[in-house]
Motif scaffolding. Structure first.
Motif, PDB file in Angstrom:
ATOM      1  N   GLU A  71      36.500  44.052  32.937  1.00 38.62           N
ATOM      2  CA  GLU A  71      36.857  42.359  33.015  1.00 38.62           C
ATOM      3  C   GLU A  71      36.312  41.806  34.010  1.00 38.62           C
ATOM      4  OE1 GLU A  71      38.631  41.181  30.298  1.00 38.62           O
ATOM      5  OE2 GLU A  71      38.620  43.188  29.465  1.00 38.62           O
ATOM      6  N   ALA A  72      36.032  42.556  35.015  1.00 44.67           N
ATOM      7  CA  ALA A  72      35.524  41.891  36.143  1.00 44.67           C
ATOM      8  C   ALA A  72      34.188  41.103  35.889  1.00 44.67           C
ATOM      9  CB  ALA A  72      35.025  42.874  37.294  1.00 44.67           C
ATOM     10  N   GLU A  77      32.375  32.500  37.220  1.00 44.56           N
ATOM     11  CA  GLU A  77      31.288  32.780  37.898  1.00 44.56           C
ATOM     12  C   GLU A  77      30.055  33.579  37.477  1.00 44.56           C
ATOM     13  OE1 GLU A  77      34.807  31.866  40.071  1.00 44.56           O
ATOM     14  OE2 GLU A  77      34.496  33.435  38.735  1.00 44.56           O
ATOM     15  N   VAL A  78      30.445  34.645  36.808  1.00 46.01           N
ATOM     16  CA  VAL A  78      29.365  35.492  36.191  1.00 46.01           C
ATOM     17  C   VAL A  78      28.784  34.537  35.087  1.00 46.01           C
ATOM     18  CG1 VAL A  78      28.919  37.338  34.498  1.00 46.01           C
ATOM     19  CG2 VAL A  78      30.402  37.572  36.657  1.00 46.01           C
ATOM     20  N   VAL A  80      28.525  31.270  34.894  1.00 46.18           N
ATOM     21  CA  VAL A  80      27.659  30.451  35.407  1.00 46.18           C
ATOM     22  C   VAL A  80      26.064  31.081  35.790  1.00 46.18           C
ATOM     23  CG1 VAL A  80      27.262  28.734  37.276  1.00 46.18           C
ATOM     24  CG2 VAL A  80      29.329  28.568  36.085  1.00 46.18           C
ATOM     25  N   SER A  81      26.304  32.298  36.280  1.00 48.66           N
ATOM     26  CA  SER A  81      24.832  33.001  36.884  1.00 48.66           C
ATOM     27  C   SER A  81      24.206  33.117  35.571  1.00 48.66           C
ATOM     28  CB  SER A  81      25.541  34.233  37.387  1.00 48.66           C
ATOM     29  OG  SER A  81      25.803  35.058  36.645  1.00 48.66           O
ATOM     30  N   LEU A  82      24.610  33.477  34.524  1.00 53.90           N
ATOM     31  CA  LEU A  82      23.895  33.711  33.344  1.00 53.90           C
ATOM     32  C   LEU A  82      23.217  32.467  32.967  1.00 53.90           C
ATOM     33  CD1 LEU A  82      25.960  36.475  31.459  1.00 53.90           C
ATOM     34  CD2 LEU A  82      23.941  36.543  32.853  1.00 53.90           C
ATOM     35  N   TRP A  83      23.837  31.391  32.786  1.00 53.57           N
ATOM     36  CA  TRP A  83      23.286  30.118  32.432  1.00 53.57           C
ATOM     37  C   TRP A  83      22.114  29.690  33.182  1.00 53.57           C
ATOM     38  CZ3 TRP A  83      28.660  27.295  32.231  1.00 53.57           C
ATOM     39  CH2 TRP A  83      29.442  27.508  31.041  1.00 53.57           C
ATOM     40  N   ALA A  84      22.404  29.960  34.476  1.00 53.06           N
ATOM     41  CA  ALA A  84      21.226  29.685  35.462  1.00 53.06           C
ATOM     42  C   ALA A  84      20.283  30.490  35.085  1.00 53.06           C
ATOM     43  CB  ALA A  84      21.865  29.791  36.937  1.00 53.06           C
ATOM     44  N   ARG A  85      20.147  31.830  34.873  1.00 53.38           N
ATOM     45  CA  ARG A  85      19.088  32.649  34.623  1.00 53.38           C
ATOM     46  C   ARG A  85      18.555  32.074  33.242  1.00 53.38           C
ATOM     47  NH1 ARG A  85      18.082  38.213  35.465  1.00 53.38           N
ATOM     48  NH2 ARG A  85      15.764  38.348  35.373  1.00 53.38           N
ATOM     49  N   LEU A  86      19.298  31.593  32.295  1.00 52.85           N
ATOM     50  CA  LEU A  86      18.445  31.211  30.956  1.00 52.85           C
ATOM     51  C   LEU A  86      17.728  30.100  31.410  1.00 52.85           C
ATOM     52  CD1 LEU A  86      21.785  31.584  28.835  1.00 52.85           C
ATOM     53  CD2 LEU A  86      19.457  32.821  28.333  1.00 52.85           C
ATOM     54  N   GLY A  87      18.221  29.101  32.295  1.00 54.28           N
ATOM     55  CA  GLY A  87      17.566  27.901  32.669  1.00 54.28           C
ATOM     56  C   GLY A  87      16.421  28.235  33.077  1.00 54.28           C
ATOM     57  N   ASN A 144      38.079  35.349  30.874  1.00 51.08           N
ATOM     58  CA  ASN A 144      39.242  35.370  31.280  1.00 51.08           C
ATOM     59  C   ASN A 144      39.437  34.328  32.574  1.00 51.08           C
ATOM     60  OD1 ASN A 144      39.574  37.616  29.682  1.00 51.08           O
ATOM     61  ND2 ASN A 144      39.147  38.957  31.531  1.00 51.08           N
ATOM     62  N   THR A 145      40.677  33.877  32.506  1.00 45.78           N
ATOM     63  CA  THR A 145      40.975  32.857  33.911  1.00 45.78           C
ATOM     64  C   THR A 145      42.036  33.681  34.526  1.00 45.78           C
ATOM     65  OG1 THR A 145      42.588  31.550  32.846  1.00 45.78           O
ATOM     66  CG2 THR A 145      40.160  30.974  32.592  1.00 45.78           C
ATOM     67  N   ALA A 146      42.438  33.061  35.485  1.00 46.36           N
ATOM     68  CA  ALA A 146      43.649  33.398  36.198  1.00 46.36           C
ATOM     69  C   ALA A 146      44.811  33.281  35.702  1.00 46.36           C
ATOM     70  CB  ALA A 146      43.746  32.737  37.585  1.00 46.36           C
ATOM     71  N   GLU A 147      44.873  32.589  34.496  1.00 44.64           N
ATOM     72  CA  GLU A 147      46.033  32.326  33.723  1.00 44.64           C
ATOM     73  C   GLU A 147      46.087  32.926  32.762  1.00 44.64           C
ATOM     74  OE1 GLU A 147      45.587  29.550  36.816  1.00 44.64           O
ATOM     75  OE2 GLU A 147      44.430  29.702  35.149  1.00 44.64           O
ATOM     76  N   GLY A 148      45.171  33.650  32.173  1.00 44.74           N
ATOM     77  CA  GLY A 148      45.340  34.467  31.120  1.00 44.74           C
ATOM     78  C   GLY A 148      43.931  35.023  30.623  1.00 44.74           C
ATOM     79  N   LYS A 149      43.911  35.870  29.529  1.00 46.27           N
ATOM     80  CA  LYS A 149      42.754  36.743  29.047  1.00 46.27           C
ATOM     81  C   LYS A 149      42.409  36.032  27.808  1.00 46.27           C
ATOM     82  CE  LYS A 149      41.241  41.190  27.396  1.00 46.27           C
ATOM     83  NZ  LYS A 149      41.432  42.650  27.539  1.00 46.27           N
ATOM     84  N   ASN A 150      40.941  35.668  27.700  1.00 41.36           N
ATOM     85  CA  ASN A 150      40.455  34.995  26.631  1.00 41.36           C
ATOM     86  C   ASN A 150      40.787  33.636  26.389  1.00 41.36           C
ATOM     87  OD1 ASN A 150      38.667  37.641  26.376  1.00 41.36           O
ATOM     88  ND2 ASN A 150      40.134  38.454  24.895  1.00 41.36           N
TER      89      ASN A 150
END
Length: 358
Positions: A71-72, A77-78, A80-87, A144-150
């Motif tokens: 789940e980490a 954040e992860v 966004v990093s993948l979007w950056a890589r695609l760009g 996920n967010t701090a408020e819940g899963k998926n």
């Protein structure tokens, strides 16, 4: 043993291939010059190497992106990093994403594909039992967010799902057993033969290296259950909610535990919780309630949770995706393979079911 195929119908049908050599089915998606982002978790070096070799053999252009395990990896954040890589790599709508790893990796890869340029093709390569029977099939993607899963996600069906049972045989036993919770869930809601097969030989069911044919049979049956439901209801408007049997309580446990619990372990307790809830409201008989506990325990899955956590769990359940406003809705069983819905049960019954599993 031959590779078996389950077709998931709907507007964009696709095949789930389970068996030796399933990875070869990636070939038709690896055309010359096509960029392919391979989203993978650590510890899958051999499978990733096979994916890369196959892509290069078809003159595709693999781009590797390792993400944190479990789940980490399902964080903004992860993502966004993948979007950056695609760009940075210049990915277009004609390119491809491949998800390699457990359910968290396929959830993430699917959401990356769903959101880049409003949707590019994704092929899922689940290397875990949970991944192939649950996360990779059905087109539900998310983080996920701090408020819940998926809570943040999209529906984005894959172009194919590929699983070689040899990958499952390398899993840690505890992780494989955890995945069995989703398999057994399918037995309760739709295919009781799954329960019969596990009860006949729990030891073989927990170790795919002992009886690979049994492992494939259980996977194919669970995938078929999900395929039948998803084909009828892609966007979880009605029927598809039955796949969330046990998940309202399970997701609450995961949130309270800050995702340190294995998903399948939480689902196992969630199955017992909702069976207790249904029994206490007069819907489920005592024998089927007892069968929940017995079959889960027979493969080493947990059937209870810690006491003293009700207030936190109740708050978390209020954020469940099946809730409508402040009203809780549960998938329950009226009998074996007879799912139904329970809306707004009394608070004291909710608490009593918790006490029964704590």
């Amino acid at each position: 043993m031959t590779t078996r195929t389950v077709t998931v119908g709907g507007d964009r049908p696709y095949d789930v291939h389970v068996g030796p050599g399933a990875l070869e089915q990636l070939g038709p998606h690896a055309r010359e010059g096509r960029r392919v982002l391979v989203v993978h978790q650590p510890g899958r070096a051999e499978v990733v190497a096979d994916v890369v070799d196959l892509l290069r053999a078809h003159r595709a252009r693999p781009v590797l992106a390792e993400v944190p395990d479990a789940e980490a990896g399902k964080t903004a954040e992860v993502l966004v990093s993948l979007w950056a890589r695609l760009g940075q790599e210049g990915f277009t709508r004609d390119d491809l994403v491949v998800g390699v790893g457990g359910g968290a990796a396929t959830d993430l890869a699917g959401f990356v594909a769903a959101t880049w340029l409003r949707g590019v093709e994704v092929v899922q390569v689940p290397t875990s039992l949970l991944g192939v029977v649950d996360a990779a099939v059905g087109g539900k993607t998310g983080i996920n967010t701090a408020e819940g899963k998926n809570l943040v996600g999209a529906f984005h069906p894959p172009a194919a799902v590929l699983c070689d049972p040899a990958w499952l045989a390398t899993m840690a036993r505890a992780d494989y057993v955890s995945g069995l919770a989703e398999v057994l869930k399918c037995g309760f809601i739709a295919d009781p033969t799954i329960l019969d097969l596990v009860e006949a030989d729990p030891a073989a069911a927990t170790d795919p290296s002992v009886d690979p044919a049994l492992a494939v049979e259980l996977v194919v049956r669970a995938v078929q259950v999900k395929a039948d439901v998803v084909a009828a209801d892609l966007r979880e408007s009605s029927l598809r909610e039955i796949l969330n049997y046990g998940h309202t309580f399970a997701h609450a446990v995961e949130q309270v535990e800050d995702y340190r619990w294995r998903h399948g372990d939480a689902v196992a307790v969630g199955l017992v919780y909702v069976a207790e809830l249904a029994h206490r409201t007069g819907i489920l008989d005592a024998a089927l309630l007892a069968r929940h506990r017995s079959v889960l325990a027979s493969v080493g899955l947990p059937t209870s949770y810690l006491p003293g956590r009700w207030d936190q769990l109740r708050t978390a359940m209020g954020r469940d995706k099946k809730a409508r406003g402040s009203t809780l809705r549960f998938v329950v069983l009226e009998g074996l393979a007879r799912p139904a819905r329970l809306t707004a049960p009394d608070e004291h019954v909710l608490r009593a079911a918790y006490d029964a599993v704590s």
